[in-house]
Design a protein around this motif. Structure first.
Motif, PDB file in Angstrom:
ATOM      1  N   GLU A 173     105.449  43.105 -53.641  1.00 46.65           N
ATOM      2  CA  GLU A 173     105.458  44.590 -53.814  1.00 46.65           C
ATOM      3  C   GLU A 173     105.523  44.704 -55.444  1.00 46.65           C
ATOM      4  O   GLU A 173     105.421  45.854 -56.116  1.00 46.65           O
ATOM      5  CB  GLU A 173     106.726  45.297 -53.328  1.00 46.65           C
ATOM      6  N   ASN A 174     106.155  43.685 -56.217  1.00 51.28           N
ATOM      7  CA  ASN A 174     106.319  43.674 -57.586  1.00 51.28           C
ATOM      8  C   ASN A 174     106.077  42.308 -58.138  1.00 51.28           C
ATOM      9  O   ASN A 174     107.033  41.275 -58.504  1.00 51.28           O
ATOM     10  CB  ASN A 174     107.646  44.137 -58.014  1.00 51.28           C
ATOM     11  N   LEU A 175     104.900  42.069 -58.500  1.00 50.35           N
ATOM     12  CA  LEU A 175     104.521  40.623 -58.717  1.00 50.35           C
ATOM     13  C   LEU A 175     104.826  40.067 -60.099  1.00 50.35           C
ATOM     14  O   LEU A 175     104.570  40.958 -60.993  1.00 50.35           O
ATOM     15  CB  LEU A 175     102.869  40.395 -58.425  1.00 50.35           C
ATOM     16  N   PRO A 176     105.519  38.834 -60.336  1.00 51.78           N
ATOM     17  CA  PRO A 176     105.788  38.560 -61.508  1.00 51.78           C
ATOM     18  C   PRO A 176     104.610  37.801 -62.344  1.00 51.78           C
ATOM     19  O   PRO A 176     104.562  36.721 -62.750  1.00 51.78           O
ATOM     20  CB  PRO A 176     107.057  37.471 -61.415  1.00 51.78           C
ATOM     21  N   VAL A 177     103.648  38.774 -62.431  1.00 53.79           N
ATOM     22  CA  VAL A 177     102.377  38.164 -63.028  1.00 53.79           C
ATOM     23  C   VAL A 177     101.942  39.492 -63.961  1.00 53.79           C
ATOM     24  O   VAL A 177     101.996  40.536 -63.628  1.00 53.79           O
ATOM     25  CB  VAL A 177     101.356  38.106 -62.095  1.00 53.79           C
ATOM     26  N   ALA A 178     101.155  38.869 -65.141  1.00 52.95           N
ATOM     27  CA  ALA A 178     100.704  40.016 -66.174  1.00 52.95           C
ATOM     28  C   ALA A 178      99.572  40.718 -65.668  1.00 52.95           C
ATOM     29  O   ALA A 178      98.879  40.225 -64.781  1.00 52.95           O
ATOM     30  CB  ALA A 178     100.394  39.205 -67.614  1.00 52.95           C
ATOM     31  N   ASP A 179      99.215  41.998 -66.142  1.00 50.18           N
ATOM     32  CA  ASP A 179      98.348  42.581 -65.683  1.00 50.18           C
ATOM     33  C   ASP A 179      96.781  42.014 -66.027  1.00 50.18           C
ATOM     34  O   ASP A 179      96.593  41.121 -66.877  1.00 50.18           O
ATOM     35  CB  ASP A 179      98.128  44.073 -66.563  1.00 50.18           C
ATOM     36  N   SER A 180      95.926  42.192 -65.399  1.00 49.64           N
ATOM     37  CA  SER A 180      94.450  41.725 -65.347  1.00 49.64           C
ATOM     38  C   SER A 180      94.688  40.162 -65.871  1.00 49.64           C
ATOM     39  O   SER A 180      93.796  39.862 -66.790  1.00 49.64           O
ATOM     40  CB  SER A 180      93.897  42.561 -66.627  1.00 49.64           C
ATOM     41  N   SER A 181      95.298  39.429 -65.069  1.00 44.17           N
ATOM     42  CA  SER A 181      95.324  37.943 -65.391  1.00 44.17           C
ATOM     43  C   SER A 181      94.823  36.892 -64.183  1.00 44.17           C
ATOM     44  O   SER A 181      94.811  35.831 -64.426  1.00 44.17           O
ATOM     45  CB  SER A 181      96.579  37.676 -65.827  1.00 44.17           C
ATOM     46  N   VAL A 182      94.654  37.452 -63.221  1.00 47.65           N
ATOM     47  CA  VAL A 182      94.362  36.582 -62.271  1.00 47.65           C
ATOM     48  C   VAL A 182      92.911  36.860 -61.619  1.00 47.65           C
ATOM     49  O   VAL A 182      92.349  38.297 -61.540  1.00 47.65           O
ATOM     50  CB  VAL A 182      95.281  36.962 -60.822  1.00 47.65           C
ATOM     51  N   ASP A 183      92.126  35.639 -61.146  1.00 47.04           N
ATOM     52  CA  ASP A 183      90.986  35.921 -60.702  1.00 47.04           C
ATOM     53  C   ASP A 183      90.737  36.121 -59.019  1.00 47.04           C
ATOM     54  O   ASP A 183      89.904  36.834 -58.693  1.00 47.04           O
ATOM     55  CB  ASP A 183      90.256  34.310 -60.932  1.00 47.04           C
ATOM     56  N   LEU A 184      91.856  35.845 -58.250  1.00 47.66           N
ATOM     57  CA  LEU A 184      91.736  35.637 -56.733  1.00 47.66           C
ATOM     58  C   LEU A 184      92.957  35.925 -56.298  1.00 47.66           C
ATOM     59  O   LEU A 184      94.013  34.913 -56.842  1.00 47.66           O
ATOM     60  CB  LEU A 184      91.085  34.495 -56.337  1.00 47.66           C
ATOM     61  N   ILE A 185      93.373  36.630 -55.271  1.00 45.23           N
ATOM     62  CA  ILE A 185      94.457  36.503 -54.659  1.00 45.23           C
ATOM     63  C   ILE A 185      94.160  36.263 -53.127  1.00 45.23           C
ATOM     64  O   ILE A 185      93.486  36.826 -52.626  1.00 45.23           O
ATOM     65  CB  ILE A 185      95.333  38.102 -54.756  1.00 45.23           C
TER      66      ILE A 185
END
Length: 190
Positions: free
Chosen positions: A53-65
C-alpha cells in the motif's frame, strides 16, 4: 516478495542488464530473500522493506509490476493499485495473479482466519477487483486467464479442511463456496 522465488524468475527474464525489486513487510523474509539471492547468484535483484500500500519505490521508475496472490490479502486494494500506478513509468504494465469471487461467500467463511490465510476471505468479487484497477487509472484491463479451484483441492487441502472446520461445513458440503472462488491473471497498462 517472500523468499524471493518470483523475483528470481523475473530476474531471469530481465537479464543481467535489468533490475528486479522485491518488497516485503517483514525483516525476516527480507533476510531470507537476500540470502537466497546470494546463494543463487542473482546480483540484479534487490529487496526492500515496505508494504504494497506504500511501495518504497520512486514515482514513474518501474516498467512492470508482478504480484502472485498477495493483493487479495490487503484490506486496502484501492491504495495498492494507486501505488502501482504511481511507481510505473508511462505505458508500464501490471501482471497480477490473484483470487477473486464470482459469488457471495457465507459469513462464517469470510470470518475464518484460515480462509484469510488461504487467500479466500480477503478476496472481492471479480467485477469489483477489475473496477478497482480501472479506477486507479489503468487502461486495457483484461483477464488473461481464469481458473476455478479444483474440487479435489477443496476436499483434500489442509487449509481447506481448516476453513470447513472453522465455518462448520462438512467435507462434502461447501460446493457453492468452491464455485464462488476463481483464480485470475490480470493484465493492465498505465
Amino acid at each position: 516478495s517472500g523468499g524471493g522465488i518470483d523475483c528470481f524468475l523475473a530476474a531471469q527474464k530481465t537479464g543481467p542488464s535489468g533490475r528486479v525489486i522485491g518488497v516485503d513487510m517483514t525483516p525476516e523474509m527480507l533476510e531470507r530473500a537476500r540470502l537466497n539471492a546470494i546463494e543463487t547468484g542473482h546480483s540484479n535483484v534487490e529487496f526492500r522493506l515496505g508494504e504494497i500500500e506504500n511501495l518504497p519505490v520512486a514515482d514513474s521508475s518501474v516498467d512492470l509490476i508482478i504480484s502472485n496472490c498477495v493483493i487479495n490479502l490487503s484490506p486496502h486494494k484501492e491504495q495498492v493499485f494507486k501505488e502501482a500506478y504511481r511507481v510505473l513509468k508511462d505505458n508500464g504494465r501490471i501482471m497480477i495473479s490473484d483470487i477473486v469471487l464470482t459469488g457471495d461467500l457465507p459469513e462464517a467463511v469470510m470470518q475464518s482466519i484460515s480462509a484469510y490465510v488461504g487467500c479466500i476471505a480477503g478476496a472481492v468479487k471479480k467485477e469489483d477487483y477489475l473496477g478497482i484497477i480501472a479506477e486507479a487509472g489503468f487502461r486495457q484491463v483484461k483477464i488473461i486467464e481464469e481458473q476455478s479451484i479444483p474440487a479435489d483441492l477443496w476436499m483434500n487441502d489442509p487449509i481447506a479442511e481448516q476453513v470447513r472446520e472453522e465455518a462448520g461445513l462438512s467435507k462434502g458440503s461447501g460446493k457453492d463456496v468452491l464455485e464462488s472462488i476463481v483464480s485470475i491473471k490480470v493484465f493492465a497498462r498505465k
